[in-house]
Scaffold this active site. Structure first.
Site, PDB file in Angstrom:
ATOM      1  N   THR A  79       0.824  -1.203   0.000  1.00 30.69           N
ATOM      2  CA  THR A  79       0.000   0.000   0.000  1.00 30.69           C
ATOM      3  C   THR A  79       0.860   1.256   0.000  1.00 30.69           C
ATOM      4  OG1 THR A  79      -1.783  -1.147   1.170  1.00 30.69           O
ATOM      5  CG2 THR A  79      -1.806   1.256   1.219  1.00 30.69           C
TER       6      THR A  79
ATOM      7  N   TYR B  94      22.431  -5.502  13.991  1.00 35.09           N
ATOM      8  CA  TYR B  94      22.400  -4.441  12.977  1.00 35.09           C
ATOM      9  C   TYR B  94      23.816  -4.030  12.577  1.00 35.09           C
ATOM     10  CZ  TYR B  94      21.053  -0.074  10.685  1.00 35.09           C
ATOM     11  OH  TYR B  94      20.873   0.947   9.769  1.00 35.09           O
TER      12      TYR B  94
END
Length: 302
Positions: free
Chosen positions: A56, A165
């Protein structure tokens, strides 16, 4: 201003690199750096193609970019990446640059946290970059080709709870350094972006946790920097095929003296880490972008 001076200035403007007309593929383009960069590049005349997993949002960004071509793509799936990259490249009529931006983050206590956090992080942030490079590489191996890898200051400076990370971004840095050498004979170039804590959901959702605040004594290490200068730096890099960009400016100094910076981090966080790790063990957190189900690549630890 005389005619000579005016002509000289016009000549300088003509020689300034521009992104207009460049065909650029951006991964992780639904929001954050990817979405902002896509909009700015489109506004300045580039032809962009977008991929990501948030359909979306991705469709909205594509509509804002002149109905740019876009695809759903799980970059942890090599077959899907190859198919989507080839399809989008065909729609663009070729490829001048790829921005490997897609990435996720989630805090992880290395000894007591969930090992699947590391697995998922490496799948998206490292394997996803590798799969993208393999798919886009043949289209970029030409004199005007360019790869821009979005790494992080975390590749060089390592903090508690950010090990997954940091490891992933250090690996991206290694891939980029290697690829630069392997592509040199084709004329293509490779650039690396090192960003600190920018005003994106990656920063707020990935690292703005209670455990991190307990360890740091504040919400962030260096303060949240505005996104705009980082996007401008990416655009300049794509126009000039730059080797390295940073944002904010001081990141270059931190990179230059990595060992000293890491030592200062170690010293400043010598107390209070245990309490933060205890909080992390029970604090509910998620990835900065919810991930699709994937086969496990690591065997569950006993």
């Amino acid at each position: 201003m005389n005619a000579s001076t005016a002509g000289h200035r016009r000549g300088l403007r003509r020689r300034t690199p521009r992104v207009a007309g460049k065909r650029i593929l951006i991964t992780g383009a639904a929001r954050g750096i990817g979405a902002a960069l896509a909009r700015q590049l489109h506004a300045h005349g580039a032809h962009v193609a977008l991929l990501g997993i948030e359909e979306t949002l991705l469709a909205q960004v594509a509509a804002e970019c002149g109905d740019a071509p876009w695809r759903y793509c799980d970059i942890g799936d090599p077959a899907q990446v190859e198919r989507v990259v080839n399809s989008l490249t065909a729609e663009l009529g070729g490829l001048d640059a790829v921005v490997c931006n897609a990435g996720i983050a989630r805090q992880l206590s290395l000894l007591s946290g969930d090992p699947t956090v590391l697995e998922e992080t490496l799948t998206v942030n490292v394997l996803g970059v590798y799969y993208t490079l393999r798919a886009a590489g043949p289209h970029l191996a030409h004199a005007n080709g360019y790869v821009l890898l979005i790494s992080s200051l975390a590749a060089a400076i390592h903090l508690p709870l950010a090990g997954a990370y940091s490891a992933s971004k250090a690996a991206v840095e290694a891939l980029g350094d290697t690829l630069r050498i392997e592509l040199r004979h084709t004329g293509a170039k490779v650039g690396m972006a090192y960003f600190a804590e920018l005003d994106t959901e990656m920063t707020s959702r990935g690292f703005g946790t209670e455990a991190a605040r307990s360890i740091l004594g504040r919400s962030t290490v260096s303060g949240v920097a505005p996104l705009g200068p980082a996007i401008d730096a990416c655009e300049r890099a794509l126009a000039r095929r730059s080797r390295r960009i940073v944002s904010p400016y001081w990141v270059s100094m931190a990179l230059w003296c990595r060992p000293l910076t890491q030592h200062l981090i170690d010293f400043s966080l010598r107390r209070g880490v245990a309490g933060g790790l205890a909080i992390a063990d029970t604090e509910p957190t998620g990835f900065t972008t919810e991930q699709p189900a994937r086969p496990r690549r690591m065997r569950k630890l006993a």
